[in-house]
Design a protein around this motif. Structure first.
Motif, PDB file in Angstrom:
ATOM      1  N   UNK A 135      25.136  14.709 -28.103  1.00 34.57           N
ATOM      2  CA  UNK A 135      26.449  14.882 -28.020  1.00 34.57           C
ATOM      3  C   UNK A 135      26.502  14.270 -28.282  1.00 34.57           C
ATOM      4  N   UNK A 136      27.504  14.231 -28.489  1.00 29.37           N
ATOM      5  CA  UNK A 136      28.498  13.017 -29.059  1.00 29.37           C
ATOM      6  C   UNK A 136      30.364  13.275 -28.041  1.00 29.37           C
ATOM      7  N   UNK A 137      30.473  11.982 -27.695  1.00 26.81           N
ATOM      8  CA  UNK A 137      32.065  11.939 -26.500  1.00 26.81           C
ATOM      9  C   UNK A 137      32.635  10.853 -27.574  1.00 26.81           C
ATOM     10  N   UNK A 138      33.859  11.097 -27.859  1.00 22.11           N
ATOM     11  CA  UNK A 138      34.837  10.222 -28.742  1.00 22.11           C
ATOM     12  C   UNK A 138      36.259  10.215 -28.022  1.00 22.11           C
ATOM     13  N   UNK A 139      35.953   8.690 -27.079  1.00 20.81           N
ATOM     14  CA  UNK A 139      36.721   7.558 -26.249  1.00 20.81           C
ATOM     15  C   UNK A 139      37.743   7.121 -27.034  1.00 20.81           C
ATOM     16  N   UNK A 140      39.200   7.333 -26.893  1.00 18.42           N
ATOM     17  CA  UNK A 140      40.966   6.387 -27.165  1.00 18.42           C
ATOM     18  C   UNK A 140      41.169   6.150 -26.544  1.00 18.42           C
ATOM     19  N   UNK A 141      42.521   5.305 -27.032  1.00 21.45           N
ATOM     20  CA  UNK A 141      43.462   4.409 -25.851  1.00 21.45           C
ATOM     21  C   UNK A 141      43.309   3.496 -25.660  1.00 21.45           C
ATOM     22  N   UNK A 177      24.667  11.101 -25.704  1.00 24.37           N
ATOM     23  CA  UNK A 177      23.366  11.584 -25.178  1.00 24.37           C
ATOM     24  C   UNK A 177      22.920  12.033 -25.890  1.00 24.37           C
ATOM     25  N   UNK A 178      21.298  12.050 -26.753  1.00 21.04           N
ATOM     26  CA  UNK A 178      20.046  12.327 -26.612  1.00 21.04           C
ATOM     27  C   UNK A 178      19.583  13.425 -26.336  1.00 21.04           C
ATOM     28  N   UNK A 179      19.127  14.341 -26.389  1.00 21.37           N
ATOM     29  CA  UNK A 179      18.906  15.572 -25.619  1.00 21.37           C
ATOM     30  C   UNK A 179      17.066  15.245 -26.612  1.00 21.37           C
ATOM     31  N   UNK A 183      15.922  14.081 -13.326  1.00 24.11           N
ATOM     32  CA  UNK A 183      15.414  15.754 -13.727  1.00 24.11           C
ATOM     33  C   UNK A 183      15.585  15.427 -14.641  1.00 24.11           C
ATOM     34  N   UNK A 184      16.014  14.174 -16.132  1.00 22.04           N
ATOM     35  CA  UNK A 184      16.425  14.194 -17.710  1.00 22.04           C
ATOM     36  C   UNK A 184      15.615  12.979 -17.557  1.00 22.04           C
ATOM     37  N   UNK A 185      15.487  12.281 -17.084  1.00 21.02           N
ATOM     38  CA  UNK A 185      14.108  11.335 -17.769  1.00 21.02           C
ATOM     39  C   UNK A 185      13.548  11.381 -18.487  1.00 21.02           C
ATOM     40  N   UNK A 186      13.268  10.294 -19.329  1.00 23.16           N
ATOM     41  CA  UNK A 186      12.796  10.325 -20.331  1.00 23.16           C
ATOM     42  C   UNK A 186      12.856  11.295 -21.236  1.00 23.16           C
ATOM     43  N   UNK A 187      13.519  12.202 -21.246  1.00 20.77           N
ATOM     44  CA  UNK A 187      14.255  13.681 -22.373  1.00 20.77           C
ATOM     45  C   UNK A 187      14.701  13.044 -22.600  1.00 20.77           C
ATOM     46  N   UNK A 188      16.280  12.475 -22.140  1.00 15.76           N
ATOM     47  CA  UNK A 188      17.270  12.443 -22.097  1.00 15.76           C
ATOM     48  C   UNK A 188      17.462  10.593 -22.849  1.00 15.76           C
ATOM     49  N   UNK A 189      18.685  10.055 -23.533  1.00 15.28           N
ATOM     50  CA  UNK A 189      19.081   8.597 -23.758  1.00 15.28           C
ATOM     51  C   UNK A 189      20.074   9.021 -23.883  1.00 15.28           C
TER      52      UNK A 189
END
Length: 123
Positions: free
Chosen positions: A19-25, A82-84, A62-68
């Motif tokens: 997942x990606x999240x682009x922030x602007x402003x 968010x690399x899942x 719940x996501x430790x070791x699986x998500x970065x």
């Protein structure tokens, strides 16, 4: 600050998504960014955060070791990822990007949310 998520989709159990999240402003006002998710009929839950200072990270058990979680900071823009991996059906939810923004001393921090992106993990 505006946030736009992307990268959701349908994946099989054990698969991966980023997942990606682009922030602007006023991205220089962002203190911390994070990912949250909400499954149908459940409350929104914390997944991970990454601070602007030192890029320190924090994860839900719940996501430790699986998500970065990671981020790239550039002039006037900021992108969080968010690399899942090793996805499970219980990871199915709408995933939201969040930023805590401090516009100035004496002002309370503000929460900014993206519109969400759906992740569906099939069994």
């Amino acid at each position: 600050v505006q946030l736009v998520e992307s990268g959701g989709g349908l994946v099989q159990t054990g698969g991966s998504l980023r997942l990606s999240c682009a922030a602007s402003g006023s991205t220089s006002s962002i203190v911390i960014m994070g990912w949250y998710r909400q499954a149908p009929g459940k409350q929104r839950e914390f997944i991970a955060t990454i601070a602007t200072e030192g890029h320190s990270t924090n994860y839900a058990d719940s996501v430790k070791g699986r998500f970065t979680i990671s981020r790239e900071d550039a002039k006037n823009t900021m992108t969080m990822y968010l690399q899942m991996s090793s996805l499970k059906p219980e990871d199915t939810a709408a995933y939201y990007c969040n930023a805590e923004v401090l516009y100035g001393l004496g002002y309370p921090p503000q929460d900014v949310w993206g519109q969400g992106t759906q992740v569906t993990v099939s069994s």
